[in-house]
Structure formats: structure tokens, C-alpha cells
Write a protein that holds these residues in place. Structure first.
Motif, mmCIF file in Angstrom:
data_model
loop_
_atom_site.group_PDB
_atom_site.id
_atom_site.type_symbol
_atom_site.label_atom_id
_atom_site.label_comp_id
_atom_site.label_asym_id
_atom_site.label_seq_id
_atom_site.Cartn_x
_atom_site.Cartn_y
_atom_site.Cartn_z
ATOM 1 N N PHE A 519 1.195 -1.448 -0.030
ATOM 2 C CA PHE A 519 0.229 0.051 -0.519
ATOM 3 C C PHE A 519 1.131 1.447 -0.228
ATOM 4 N N LEU A 520 0.313 1.684 -0.868
ATOM 5 C CA LEU A 520 1.596 3.468 -0.476
ATOM 6 C C LEU A 520 0.401 4.772 -1.002
ATOM 7 N N TYR A 521 1.053 5.003 0.501
ATOM 8 C CA TYR A 521 -0.363 6.396 0.712
ATOM 9 C C TYR A 521 1.333 7.547 -0.103
ATOM 10 N N CYS A 522 0.758 8.584 -0.754
ATOM 11 C CA CYS A 522 1.191 9.980 -1.023
ATOM 12 C C CYS A 522 0.888 10.764 -1.520
ATOM 13 N N GLY A 523 1.477 11.728 0.312
ATOM 14 C CA GLY A 523 0.642 12.947 0.198
ATOM 15 C C GLY A 523 0.795 13.205 2.427
ATOM 16 N N HIS A 524 0.497 15.140 2.557
ATOM 17 C CA HIS A 524 0.510 15.540 4.274
ATOM 18 C C HIS A 524 0.704 14.173 4.738
ATOM 19 N N GLY A 525 1.554 14.111 5.804
ATOM 20 C CA GLY A 525 0.659 13.090 7.216
ATOM 21 C C GLY A 525 1.254 11.921 6.302
ATOM 22 N N ASP A 526 0.796 10.651 7.046
ATOM 23 C CA ASP A 526 0.426 9.613 7.706
ATOM 24 C C ASP A 526 -0.679 8.615 6.377
ATOM 25 N N THR A 548 2.455 -4.055 2.901
ATOM 26 C CA THR A 548 3.032 -3.542 3.915
ATOM 27 C C THR A 548 2.683 -2.135 3.139
ATOM 28 N N ALA A 549 3.455 -1.525 4.366
ATOM 29 C CA ALA A 549 2.837 -0.043 4.086
ATOM 30 C C ALA A 549 3.519 1.196 4.041
ATOM 31 N N LEU A 550 3.883 1.715 2.800
ATOM 32 C CA LEU A 550 5.344 3.026 2.413
ATOM 33 C C LEU A 550 4.130 4.292 2.830
ATOM 34 N N LEU A 551 4.539 4.980 3.740
ATOM 35 C CA LEU A 551 3.964 6.334 3.592
ATOM 36 C C LEU A 551 4.495 7.469 3.627
ATOM 37 N N SER A 552 4.949 7.868 2.685
ATOM 38 C CA SER A 552 5.416 8.741 2.145
ATOM 39 C C SER A 552 5.363 10.716 2.751
ATOM 40 N N ILE A 582 5.357 -4.454 8.638
ATOM 41 C CA ILE A 582 6.238 -3.235 7.989
ATOM 42 C C ILE A 582 5.773 -1.958 7.952
ATOM 43 N N VAL A 583 5.828 -0.670 8.405
ATOM 44 C CA VAL A 583 5.699 1.167 7.970
ATOM 45 C C VAL A 583 7.119 0.900 7.443
ATOM 46 N N ILE A 584 6.856 1.766 6.643
ATOM 47 C CA ILE A 584 7.953 2.375 6.135
ATOM 48 C C ILE A 584 7.586 3.899 5.872
ATOM 49 N N GLY A 585 8.526 4.539 6.129
ATOM 50 C CA GLY A 585 8.081 6.013 6.244
ATOM 51 C C GLY A 585 9.097 7.648 6.816
ATOM 52 N N MET A 586 8.744 8.402 7.020
ATOM 53 C CA MET A 586 9.032 9.566 8.061
ATOM 54 C C MET A 586 9.832 9.488 9.141
ATOM 55 N N LEU A 587 11.113 10.245 9.138
ATOM 56 C CA LEU A 587 10.832 10.764 10.713
ATOM 57 C C LEU A 587 10.634 12.282 10.936
ATOM 58 N N TRP A 588 10.724 12.938 10.173
ATOM 59 C CA TRP A 588 10.623 14.297 10.004
ATOM 60 C C TRP A 588 9.719 15.050 9.345
ATOM 61 N N GLU A 589 9.717 16.418 8.976
ATOM 62 C CA GLU A 589 9.541 16.901 7.906
ATOM 63 C C GLU A 589 10.486 16.887 6.291
ATOM 64 N N VAL A 590 10.324 16.637 5.362
ATOM 65 C CA VAL A 590 10.010 15.985 4.139
ATOM 66 C C VAL A 590 10.071 17.145 2.880
ATOM 67 N N THR A 591 10.525 17.275 1.556
ATOM 68 C CA THR A 591 10.130 17.917 0.925
ATOM 69 C C THR A 591 9.846 17.151 -0.512
ATOM 70 N N ASP A 592 8.666 16.952 -1.233
ATOM 71 C CA ASP A 592 7.893 16.366 -1.832
ATOM 72 C C ASP A 592 9.063 15.794 -3.061
ATOM 73 N N LEU A 593 9.927 16.398 -3.757
ATOM 74 C CA LEU A 593 11.246 16.437 -4.872
ATOM 75 C C LEU A 593 11.487 14.721 -4.294
ATOM 76 N N GLU A 594 12.319 15.301 -3.558
ATOM 77 C CA GLU A 594 13.323 14.545 -3.413
ATOM 78 C C GLU A 594 12.534 13.168 -2.348
ATOM 79 N N VAL A 595 11.703 13.529 -1.984
ATOM 80 C CA VAL A 595 10.780 12.218 -1.390
ATOM 81 C C VAL A 595 10.649 11.063 -2.307
ATOM 82 N N ASP A 596 10.423 11.837 -3.817
ATOM 83 C CA ASP A 596 9.361 10.771 -4.766
ATOM 84 C C ASP A 596 10.089 10.122 -5.156
ATOM 85 N N LYS A 597 11.472 10.984 -5.442
ATOM 86 C CA LYS A 597 12.736 9.941 -6.136
ATOM 87 C C LYS A 597 12.837 8.856 -5.235
#
Length: 676
Positions: A519-526, A548-552, A582-597
Motif C-alpha cells: 500500500f502506497l500513500y503519497c500526501g501530507h502526513g500518514d 507492506t505500508a509505505l507512507l511518504s 512493516i511500515v515505512i515512512g519519514m521521521l520528520w518534515e521532508v520535501t516532495d521532489l526528493e521524497v518522490d525520488k
């Protein structure tokens, strides 16, 4: 109040003790004590008493401000506590106010007994009993549980020492006062060889120079600046402000690099070797053991303890990745601070600063430790350091050891204290090419493992990559991210389906979590708030599956605290309850272009695809417009990665910003696509 055994249900209190407990209950308990206030408002003893009586049976006490409070007491303990309390304190309550305390206790114990029988749970398996603060949480069960985990896992716990200022200061202040950490080996490549049970090493914080911020303070400071910089980016409207924005981003990136460098070189040093996983090639392990044992035999270290040997095996087995200074400093501490305390007491002489009443050897000064080492081993500490430094040099310089540098390792699971969770442990140079996951405690790990035990193969959750679902830009305010990620999934994950540019209905969101493999989530928060309003009323916890949850989104897997003194929580907690391994994601604030890469690279490595050109080779000059160029020559041979944790490690290299790369973490079980 006297000390008690934390692993027993048989606690006997005196009358004044019961009276004191009830008084504290009436006068001090907050309106909703379901977090640290519940545990801490009257000290460790009361914390223990409250924790011991927690279960699933709710009853609402009468009295002021209790409308939101639910006390939970097991049947047998409830009757023992209430009957004994009434008997013991009734004779010592002198005033009307004190006598009113008895109103909190049931008048008819037999009636209460019959009522509570309706709530007696069925017999539960150990992994569910172990989640409760009860007599099941004992040393024997703890050791039994460690033996049940897959033999491939290395489980390491990172814990901050107790700080009484937790009870007096705001979280933002006392969290910067950590003077050391405890690094506990629960399972390790060499523990079976030395026949040793779990043990702990205390690692002091690094010493800062004048004008430098302590490591913890620096990390939290740069995270605040990172948040403020990204938050204000939407208001930039001229070249000068945009230039200043990028300048601040570069400065933040340099600071996080410095934090990682200090963590590795000055703080953990050689102790970072304890974080590494078990060798897949057991012959390498045996080779390391033989090399160290030969040095022990040749130099006559007949009095080294099992703990010292285990530490030396780990250190010298990773010496090819460490500097000489890190190795020598760690050898000195292993030889002096981790020996047999009883032997040291026998030879310890009088010293102004040291006493034979010490508890741990690191309480003694280096002069005393060196003198005791010489008396025990009959040669000085300098020779001892040289003996094992020579072994490290042979390993670092010997051609026959080159395989050690790139040796494949089994998964590492870091059990990380909430006070240390913000640190980017996975990006330490000694770990950044290994499969690493993290989780909050051994209870969560055991429960999640038992939930999926039948799917665990060779230490990995055996996953399928067949069904993929996604939610992209549900808030409709990340247009370029939507174009990039929608073009990616349509190209690389053609069979996937989901919602783009719109929020999914709650029931459909839950269905994605329950029926998809990924499962892929691309947006604000989780994104978990999109499950609210579902018919089950439980939010994402009402899902059940193997996804497998991927929260960007920004901070999608960080631990956050609600206002007040509540315990930290994160989206991954709720998803683990919903059986996500398993859950994969971000520990803090990130910017969308670099996260998309990073995210697109991660999925392209992990998810098999029929796409004609490897994602790494696809032309991306117009990617932000939703256009990709595939009519180009393949730049390199495609090298997929079916180990999800290794795919996470490789994906970090897709961005040039360390701040973005180090934000990406995995929480839960190691996952690998099932072999066909």
C-alpha cells in the motif's frame, strides 16, 4: 514505601500504605490519566501499583472528575486489594473525609465477584498475556521469548537512562539532558559461542567543546529549523528569498551530516560494532572467533569473561569498518570496565576516589582499573590493548579478510527507546548497507512475530508483490507530486489501482490495507485519518491483512506526543495492530521532489515490473509534468532487491540530501518477496 518484586502478583501492603494509595487516588489523579501522568504522579512505587492492576475490565469510579477515567483490575487482585484494604484501613480512618475513602471500595464483594466473572477472559496465548503488565512479564518468559525468535535476527535495544526531570520539566527540555545510553545485546552472532545471556553496555555521551551544542540539543534544534524552513517555503515569492531558502536547506543538511558523524565517531565509536547483523556466511563468523581466540591463548588472557569475549568478537569482526582510534579506545574499555567485578574487588587497593563498594566497574578511575588489570593478568593494560589492536590490524590489512567488508548480513532489529527514536541510527556508516528495522519494545516485536509466524521464512516475512493499492495527493494541493508519482505507478506498477487527486471513502481505504500486498500513500502526513468514519468504528486498526505500508508524508512514522504528558504514538502503532508486518515512512518534515525520488526508487527496486526500461534509466527531465522518456538506451543492468530493508537502504541514495535520506526508516518485521 518498601521495594517490591516487579515480577510477582503477591504484594502485601500495610494499612497506612493502602490509606496513602487511596488518598493519592482521590486527591492527585488527573482527569484522564492514560499516559505518563497515570504512571508518574506519585513516584515509582505508585507507578508500580497502578501498572500491576491494569487489565481490560473497565469500571467507572464515583467522585469528582472521574467521568473519563477507567480503572482496570484483574479479578483475583481486585478482591484481594479491596477486601484487604477495607479490613486494614477501616480502623485507622479518623476523620469523616478519610472515612469517605471507603466509598471507593465495593460494599458487597460477592456481588462484585459475580459481576466480574462475566468479564473473565478466555485463556490467552503467551504473546497476548505478555502485552499486559502482569506476572507473565518475568525473566524466565523473557529468555524463553528470545529463543523463539528466528535465529537469523540480531536484536539490540537502545535505552536512555532514567531522568527524574521527566516528572518536573516539559518534554522539550528534559529530552536534551541525556548523558549516556544503554546498549543491550538481546541476540547476537557470538552469544551462543560464549554461552552468555543478554547484557548491557553503557555508552557515555560525547564530550562537547566550548561553544558546541550537546548532540541531543543540536539534533532537536536542527529539526525545528528544518520544520520552519519547509513550512515557510510556500510563501517565497522572489529570487532573494528562494536563494536564502536553499542556503538554509544546505546548512541543515550539513548539520545532520555532522550529527551522524559525531554519533558514529565520537559517541558510539567502537561500540557501533554491536549494532551489526549476523553473517550470512557462518564461516566468516568462525574465522573471526578463531583469530580472537588465538590472540587470547597466545597472550594468556585466561581470565577474560564471556562478556569480554563477546564484545571483542563483535569489535574485531567489524574492525575493517572502524578507525584504529575507535578500536583502541573500545578495547581499553572492554578490558578494564567489563571484567569480573569480584576479581577486581579482591585486588583493588585504597584510592581517594574509588571504593570497594562500587556497583559497576566503570565507577572506578582508570588508574585503579589499569592497576587491577595488571594484577589479574600479570601484564599491563597497554600490552593488552596492543594484543587485540594487532588482531584488528591483521584483519584490516590482510587480503584474506577483504570479503568481510562487503559480507552479507542477516536483519538487525533495533528496539529504540522513545527518547532516542529521533536519531537516524540506520544511516550510521556501519549500518547503512545492512537490513535494519526498528520497533518500540520486545512486547510489540513478539506480538507481531507471533501474528505472522506461519509466514516467516529464514527470518523474513515472506511477502507477495501481486496486489498494489495507492492513494496519491488526496488533499489536492501537491500537484507536481501527483504528476510525478501517478506517472511512476502507471509506468512501473501498471496493475495497481487506487485514488489520485481525491480522498478515498473510509471503507475503501480500509479495504486497501486489508487486501493489498503493498500500500502506497503519497500526501501530507500518514493518511490514516482517511479511515475515520468507517463502519467498524476502529479506524485503521479495524483492517486486517498482510500489507507492506509505505507512507511518504512528512513525519509519517515519527512518534508524536499529544498536549500534556501523554505517551508518544505514531501511525505505525495502529497499522501494526491491523497486522501490517512493516511500515515505512519519514521521521520528520521532508520535501516532495526528493521524497518522490526515494520512494519511486524503493518501489522500482522491490516491486517486479514488466516496464521496458529500468526506472533508474528512464528520462526524467519532464517528470514534474507527469512525462517520462522511455525511448532511450538502458544505462545499466537492472539489479532488483527483493529484501525490502535492503531496498530501503539502497533507496536512500536516490537523493543528494542527507536530511531526506536519513528520515526514511522501516518499523516492524524484516520482509522479503517470497521465492518462486
Amino acid at each position: 514505601m518498601e521495594d517490591f518484586d516487579v515480577f510477582t502478583n503477591e504484594i502485601e501492603f500495610s494499612g497506612p500504605a493502602y490509606k496513602h494509595i487511596l488518598n493519592k487516588y482521590v486527591t492527585d489523579i488527573p482527569c484522564t490519566p492514560n499516559g505518563p501522568n497515570y504512571e508518574k504522579f506519585s513516584g515509582p512505587a505508585y507507578k508500580h501499583i497502578l501498572n500491576k492492576y491494569v487489565t481490560d475490565i473497565p469500571c467507572t469510579p464515583n467522585g469528582p472528575n472521574y467521568e473519563n477515567f477507567y480503572v482496570c483490575i484483574p479479578l483475583s487482585n481486585h478482591l484481594h486489594f479491596t477486601c484487604t484494604a477495607e479490613t486494614l484501613i477501616s480502623d485507622i480512618l479518623r476523620t469523616k473525609e478519610e472515612a469517605s475513602l471507603l466509598n471507593l471500595l465495593p460494599n458487597d464483594v460477592e456481588e462484585v465477584t459475580e459481576i466480574l466473572k462475566n468479564y473473565e477472559p478466555d485463556e490467552l496465548p503467551l504473546h497476548k498475556k505478555y502485552m499486559r503488565f502482569s506476572s507473565e512479564n518475568n525473566v524466565n518468559n523473557f529468555l524463553k521469548i528470545l529463543k523463539q525468535f528466528p535465529k537469523e535476527w540480531t536484536i539490540i535495544q537502545l535505552t536512555a537512562p532514567y531522568n527524574p526531570n521527566e516528572n518536573l520539566k516539559p518534554f522539550t527540555e528534559y529530552r536534551t539532558e541525556i548523558s549516556s545510553i544503554y546498549l543491550t545485546l538481546l541476540t547476537n552472532d557470538y552469544m551462543d559461542h560464549t554461552d552468555i545471556e543478554p547484557f548491557t553496555v553503557e555508552v557515555p555521551a560525547n564530550i562537547t567543546k566550548v561553544g558546541e551544542k550537546p548532540l541531543f540539543e543540536e539534533l532537536y534544534s536542527l529539526l525545528i529549523e528544518n520544520y520552519n524552513t519547509i513550512e515557510k517555503a510556500q510563501f517565497l515569492n522572489n529570487k532573494r528569498l528562494i536563494k536564502n531558502y536553499w542556503s538554509r536547506r544546505e546548512d541543515i543538511d550539513l548539520r545532520i551530516k555532522s550529527v551522524i558523524n559525531v554519533m558514529y565517531k565520537e559517541w558510539l565509536g567502537g561500540w557501533s560494532s554491536l549494532l551489526t547483523g549476523k553473517f550470512e556466511d557462518s564461516a566468516l563468523r568462525e574465522k573471526v572467533i578463531k583469530q580472537v581466540d588465538t590472540a587470547i591463548s597466545d597472550w594468556g588472557f585466561i581470565k577474560l569473561t564471556s562478556k569480554q569475549k563477546t564484545l571483542l568478537y563483535n569489535l574485531l569482526g567489524s574492525s575493517i569498518l572502524l578507525s584504529s582510534q575507535q578500536i583502541k579506545s573500545c578495547i581499553r574499555m572492554i578490558l578494564t570496565q567489563h571484567g569480573n567485578p569480584d576479581e577486581v574487588r579482591q585486588v583493588l587497593t585504597n584510592c581517594e576516589s574509588c571504593s570497594k563498594e562500587f556497583r559497576l566497574l566503570n565507577e572506578l578511575c582508570f588508574e585503579c582499573l589499569s592497576e587491577c588489570f595488571e594484577k589479574i593478568h600479570h601484564f599491563n593494560i597497554v600490552d593488552g590493548i596492543k594484543a587485540f589492536s594487532d588482531v584488528a590490524t591483521q584483519i584490516k590489512d590482510g587480503d584474506e579478510w577483504t570479503a568481510l567488508r562487503k559480507a552479507k548480513r542477516h536483519p538487525v532489529i533495533l528496539i529504540v527507546d522513545e527518547m532516542l527514536d529521533t536519531f537516524p541510527w540506520e544511516t550510521l556508516p556501519i549500518l547503512n548497507h545492512q537490513p535494519v528495522s526498528r520497533i518500540e519494545n520486545i512486547h510489540f516485536l513478539y506480538s507481531l512475530y507471533k501474528e505472522h509466524e506461519d509466514k516467516i521464512v529464514d527470518g523474513y516475512f515472506a511477502a507477495e508483490p501481486n496486489i498494489g493499492r495507492y492513494v496519491i495527493n488526496p488533499d489536492k494541493n501537491l500537484e507536481r507530486m501527483e504528476l510525478r508519482m501517478s506517472s511512476f505507478v502507471k509506468y512501473w506498477c501498471e496493475s495497481w489501482s487506487g485514488h489520485i487527486g481525491e480522498p478515498p471513502p473510509p471503507e475503501e481505504f480500509l479495504d486497501y490495507l486489508s487486501t493489498s500486498d503493498i500500500f502506497l500513500y503519497c500526501g501530507h502526513g500518514d493518511g490514516c485519518h482517511f479511515a475515520k468514519g468507517a463502519a467498524n468504528g476502529a479506524g485503521v486498526e479495524g483492517a486486517s491483512g498482510r500489507t507492506t505500508a509505505l507512507l511518504s508524508g512528512c513525519g509519517s512514522v515519527r512518534l508524536s506526543r499529544a498536549p500534556g504528558r501523554t505517551p508518544p504514538s505514531g501511525a505505525h502503532h495502529h497499522l501494526h495492530i491491523a497486522s501490517c508486518p512493516i511500515v515505512i515512512g519519514m521521521l520528520w518534515e521532508v520535501t516532495d521532489l526528493e521524497v518522490d525520488k526515494v520512494v519511486s526508487t524503493l518501489l522500482s527496486l522491490y516491486v517486479p515490473s514488466d516496464a521496458p526500461v529500468d526506472w533508474k534509466s528512464v528520462g526524467k527531465a519532464k517528470w514534474s509534468q507527469g512525462l517520462i522518456e522511455t525511448s532511450i538506451e538502458q544505462k545499466s543492468q537492472y539489479s532488483p532487491e527483493r529484501d525490502l530493508l535492503l531496498a530501503v537502504s539502497r533507496a536512500r541514495g536516490a537523493t543528494s540530501f542527507t536530511m531526506i535520506a536519513s528520515s526514511l526508516v522501516a518499523r516492524g518485521l524484516p520482509v522479503r518477496i517470497r521465492d518462486k
